[in-house]
Design an enzyme around this catalytic site. Structure first.
Site, PDB file in Angstrom:
ATOM      1  N   ASP A 113       0.864  -1.204   0.000  1.00  0.00           N
ATOM      2  CA  ASP A 113       0.000   0.000   0.000  1.00  0.00           C
ATOM      3  C   ASP A 113       0.888   1.237   0.000  1.00  0.00           C
ATOM      4  OD1 ASP A 113      -1.998   1.608   2.594  1.00  0.00           O
ATOM      5  OD2 ASP A 113      -1.973   1.927   0.418  1.00  0.00           O
ATOM      6  N   ASP A 151      -4.412   3.678   2.771  1.00  0.00           N
ATOM      7  CA  ASP A 151      -5.799   3.222   2.991  1.00  0.00           C
ATOM      8  C   ASP A 151      -5.839   1.757   3.446  1.00  0.00           C
ATOM      9  OD1 ASP A 151      -6.800   2.626  -0.521  1.00  0.00           O
ATOM     10  OD2 ASP A 151      -5.186   1.793   0.728  1.00  0.00           O
ATOM     11  N   ASP A 159      -1.767  -1.351  -3.645  1.00  0.00           N
ATOM     12  CA  ASP A 159      -2.148  -0.618  -4.854  1.00  0.00           C
ATOM     13  C   ASP A 159      -1.067  -0.733  -5.927  1.00  0.00           C
ATOM     14  OD1 ASP A 159      -1.670   2.101  -2.634  1.00  0.00           O
ATOM     15  OD2 ASP A 159      -0.161   1.306  -4.023  1.00  0.00           O
ATOM     16  N   ASP A 168      -4.942 -11.115 -15.086  1.00  0.00           N
ATOM     17  CA  ASP A 168      -5.874 -12.180 -14.719  1.00  0.00           C
ATOM     18  C   ASP A 168      -7.219 -11.874 -15.383  1.00  0.00           C
ATOM     19  OD1 ASP A 168      -6.067 -13.943 -11.577  1.00  0.00           O
ATOM     20  OD2 ASP A 168      -7.301 -14.200 -13.382  1.00  0.00           O
ATOM     21  N   ASP A 174      -9.093 -17.346 -15.498  1.00  0.00           N
ATOM     22  CA  ASP A 174      -9.770 -17.862 -14.311  1.00  0.00           C
ATOM     23  C   ASP A 174     -10.778 -18.953 -14.696  1.00  0.00           C
ATOM     24  OD1 ASP A 174     -10.233 -17.284 -11.406  1.00  0.00           O
ATOM     25  OD2 ASP A 174     -12.269 -16.988 -12.110  1.00  0.00           O
ATOM     26  N   GLU A 180      -6.579 -21.629 -15.740  1.00  0.00           N
ATOM     27  CA  GLU A 180      -6.822 -22.335 -14.472  1.00  0.00           C
ATOM     28  C   GLU A 180      -7.827 -23.429 -14.762  1.00  0.00           C
ATOM     29  OE1 GLU A 180      -9.328 -20.524 -11.604  1.00  0.00           O
ATOM     30  OE2 GLU A 180      -8.334 -21.449  -9.909  1.00  0.00           O
ATOM     31  N   HIS A 192      -3.048 -17.632  -4.597  1.00  0.00           N
ATOM     32  CA  HIS A 192      -3.901 -16.847  -3.684  1.00  0.00           C
ATOM     33  C   HIS A 192      -5.067 -17.661  -3.134  1.00  0.00           C
ATOM     34  CE1 HIS A 192      -5.847 -16.826  -7.525  1.00  0.00           C
ATOM     35  NE2 HIS A 192      -6.949 -16.414  -6.955  1.00  0.00           N
ATOM     36  N   ASP A 193      -5.240 -18.875  -3.664  1.00  0.00           N
ATOM     37  CA  ASP A 193      -6.330 -19.746  -3.191  1.00  0.00           C
ATOM     38  C   ASP A 193      -5.829 -20.878  -2.312  1.00  0.00           C
ATOM     39  OD1 ASP A 193      -7.966 -19.736  -6.447  1.00  0.00           O
ATOM     40  OD2 ASP A 193      -8.269 -18.421  -4.702  1.00  0.00           O
TER      41      ASP A 193
HETATM   42  O1  TEU Z   1     -10.718 -20.169  -8.320  1.00  0.00           O
HETATM   43  C1  TEU Z   1     -11.452 -21.267  -8.798  1.00  0.00           C
HETATM   44  C2  TEU Z   1     -11.840 -22.136  -7.701  1.00  0.00           C
HETATM   45  O2  TEU Z   1     -12.680 -22.974  -7.841  1.00  0.00           O
HETATM   46  C3  TEU Z   1     -11.156 -21.993  -6.407  1.00  0.00           C
HETATM   47  O3  TEU Z   1     -11.724 -20.892  -5.744  1.00  0.00           O
HETATM   48  C4  TEU Z   1     -11.370 -23.218  -5.621  1.00  0.00           C
HETATM   49  O4  TEU Z   1     -12.727 -23.512  -5.690  1.00  0.00           O
HETATM   50  C5  TEU Z   1     -11.024 -23.051  -4.184  1.00  0.00           C
HETATM   51  O5  TEU Z   1     -10.076 -22.117  -4.015  1.00  0.00           O
HETATM   52  C6  TEU Z   1     -10.549 -24.383  -3.732  1.00  0.00           C
HETATM   53  O6  TEU Z   1     -11.406 -24.765  -2.742  1.00  0.00           O
HETATM   54  C7  TEU Z   1     -10.750 -19.037  -9.168  1.00  0.00           C
HETATM   55  C8  TEU Z   1      -9.947 -17.952  -8.494  1.00  0.00           C
HETATM   56  O7  TEU Z   1      -8.586 -18.363  -8.384  1.00  0.00           O
HETATM   57  C9  TEU Z   1     -10.566 -17.708  -7.139  1.00  0.00           C
HETATM   58  O8  TEU Z   1      -9.804 -16.783  -6.371  1.00  0.00           O
HETATM   59  C10 TEU Z   1     -11.968 -17.183  -7.357  1.00  0.00           C
HETATM   60  O9  TEU Z   1     -12.603 -17.059  -6.078  1.00  0.00           O
HETATM   61  C11 TEU Z   1     -12.790 -18.146  -8.224  1.00  0.00           C
HETATM   62  O10 TEU Z   1     -12.086 -18.620  -9.359  1.00  0.00           O
HETATM   63  C12 TEU Z   1     -14.001 -17.422  -8.775  1.00  0.00           C
HETATM   64  O11 TEU Z   1     -13.565 -16.450  -9.691  1.00  0.00           O
END
Ligand code: TEU
Length: 544
Positions: free
Chosen positions: A25, A29, A33, A102, A203, A245, A319-320
């Site tokens: 940041d 805020d 960014d 993305d 995505d 993905e 990030h997931d």
């Molecule tokens: O993720 C696809 C997705 O299915 C994942 O969220 C997965 O279901 C979960 O993380 C595992 O349990 C993509 C993006 O990477 C995610 O950040 C988004 O939330 C999702 O699509 C919807 O756009």
């Protein structure tokens, strides 16, 4: 310097993923960014990466942290302006770093102009950009479930119709069967190509061919037809790198997604390896210990399966996903050794590696009171499982281990307030271990995880065996050690990784005795044993 106008440059590249909300940041805020990213480009150049996968920065109500886009050609104001975005593209390019945007093409936000128009009537413009079914308020078209919990259909009384949403209610799915919608998306993509973006992450691209009436949500019959049209119409330049993905992809299909003729994509993110520590028949929340032989067989299947017919992406984190050092390493006593070991295990493979922000300094998972979790998936999971009467301790154990929020704690830059992420109040909890784990400390320590990643990246650019070598798994049933060789021409590479916190016995294959040491996380190898989380690479043959 890579020639990024030529197909395949990404086979010699290493990419870095930035989750902008948690990176840096600059205006106080508490939200990362684009100027913050620009301020950290020298750090990324020092690491040696060739491209940045930038999670969504488009305008969005942030129901899913930007994966719910309300304007594909505008920047969410807290992230900055379009001028900031153009400056980021230019400043990154000066450093030999490509920007990979993305793209969320499976769904938009319900606050997108298209959806607002669609709500105005069955014959309104853009109504058929989305998936609608007639019906009464108590009879959804079927019982398909949304990924984030609850039904996948939402009723709109004014229309007497249901719309389909694979994810949140605020993320209505786009109707790829509609050629007008597809053309609108291609036009948007060209807007970003014209701005100098050199690649795209797509995505949930495996969902765009869905047929919900037939209960098909991924790998629909028209999926590859749509992807080939997308590639022809939008990804025209052969130097554009595209990574899809694809949670549903298997190695057979990945060969089609990433075939060398480039009719579809450069590569996909596949997730088979992501389930080797889940209970059989369960999902990611149903925990099981890591089954290393199962992981090794999965890696072998993908390495051999795509060799010479497609291309692998290589990742542990994003990030997931939870932080790999907490998930399959040791985030306390052997954090440094195990983070380096996990990096070596991945970066010795054939494919394009992706480093997720903070992975290069060994950032770890976090444990929070349930009320402090931000992620919609985590919050819905908690509500759903508690409503099922599950023990809260079990539900929280799953959340601590697998919540996407583990990856979304702010980047830890230094030991100062808020880890140097913001001068304001951070949007999400900073991991309290930032006083020990931060980039500034890593840059001051020649033995840090950062410099280990930097050396791995340099090795991949020096020795052709990393890009071109085949793959042979050693000792497949060994439950402690992951070891493999790579070979191309007369050049051979041995990668050895002890995935445990124990000292184990393991013998170097005789033909690698006396090989050229490339990298290791301990001083000189002891004969016949591997120390806790020990890893090393040896090379034979090839040009010195
Ligand atoms: O993720 C696809 C997705 O299915 C994942 O969220 C997965 O279901 C979960 O993380 C595992 O349990 C993509 C993006 O990477 C995610 O950040 C988004 O939330 C999702 O699509 C919807 O756009």
């Amino acid at each position: 310097m890579l020639d990024k106008t030529k197909r395949g440059w990404w086979k010699s590249a290493v990419f870095y993923q930035i989750y902008p909300k948690s990176f840096q940041d600059t205006d106080g805020d508490g939200i990362g960014d684009i100027p913050g990213i620009i301020s950290r480009l020298d750090y990324l150049e020092k690491l040696g990466i060739d491209g940045i996968w930038l999670s969504p920065v488009y305008d969005s109500p942030q129901a899913d942290n930007g994966y719910d886009i309300s304007d594909y050609e505008a920047i969410w104001p807290p992230f900055g302006s379009m001028a900031d975005m153009e400056r980021l593209i230019a400043e990154a390019k000066k450093r030999g770093i490509s920007i990979i945007m993305d793209l969320v093409l499976n769904h938009s936000s319900d606050e997108h102009l298209w959806f607002k128009q669609a709500l105005r009537g069955r014959n309104a413009p853009c109504h058929d950009y989305y998936i609608w079914r007639d019906g009464g308020p108590d009879t959804p078209p079927n019982d398909l479930r949304a990924t984030f919990g609850g039904p996948a259909w939402e009723y709109v009384p004014a229309l007497g119709q249901w719309y389909f949403h694979q994810f949140a209610v605020k993320q209505p799915d786009l109707n790829w069967a509609n050629p007008e919608l597809r053309r609108a998306l291609y036009h948007m993509i060209r807007f970003w190509v014209d701005k100098g973006v050199e690649g795209f992450r797509l995505d949930v691209i495996d969902n765009i061919g869905k047929e919900p009436d037939n209960r098909i949500t991924a790998r629909g019959p028209k999926l590859h037809e749509y992807i080939r049209e997308l590639s022809r119409e939008a990804f025209r330049e052969e130097g554009l790198v595209t990574v899809g993905e694809a949670w549903s992809a298997d190695v057979e299909e990945a060969g089609s997604y990433s075939d060398p003729d480039g009719r579809e994509l450069s590569m996909v993110f596949q997730f088979e390896h992501n389930f080797v520590d889940c209970a059989p028949g369960g999902d990611k929340w149903d925990l099981a210990p890591l089954d290393l032989p199962k992981l090794k067989r999965c890696v072998e299947r993908w390495q051999k399966g795509l060799y010479g017919r497609g291309w692998n992406s290589l990742f542990w984190d994003n990030h997931d996903l939870p932080r790999i050092v907490s998930r399959w390493g040791d985030d306390s006593r052997y954090r440094v050794e195990s983070a380096k070991m996990l990096a070596a295990a991945l970066h010795g493979l054939q494919g394009t590696p992706y480093i997720y922000q903070g992975e290069e300094i060994g950032m770890t998972n976090i444990r929070l009171p349930i009320g402090e979790y931000e992620d919609i998936e985590t919050r819905n999971l908690y509500r759903e499982r508690m409503a099922q009467g599950r023990a809260e301790a079990d539900v929280m154990a799953s959340i601590y281990a697998r919540s996407r929020d583990n990856a979304r704690t702010p980047m830890q830059w230094d030991g100062g307030p808020n880890a140097g992420f913001t001068a304001g109040t951070p949007w999400f909890a900073v991991n309290p271990n930032y006083t020990d784990i931060n980039a500034e400390a890593a840059l001051d320590d020649p033995e840090s995880i950062f410099y280990f990643y930097q050396r791995l990246i340099a090795l991949r650019k020096t020795h052709p065996v990393f890009r071109d070598g085949d793959f042979t798994l050693l000792d497949p049933e060994n439950e402690q050690v992951f070891a493999y060789t790579r070979e191309t021409g007369d050049e051979r590479l041995l990668v050895v990784c002890n995935f445990t916190g124990e000292t184990v016995s393991w013998r170097i294959p005789p033909d690698f005795e006396g090989g050229q040491p490339l990298i290791a996380n301990y001083p000189a190898q002891a004969k016949g044993t591997l120390r806790p989380y020990e890893c090393f690479m040896l090379r034979r043959g090839g040009r010195r």
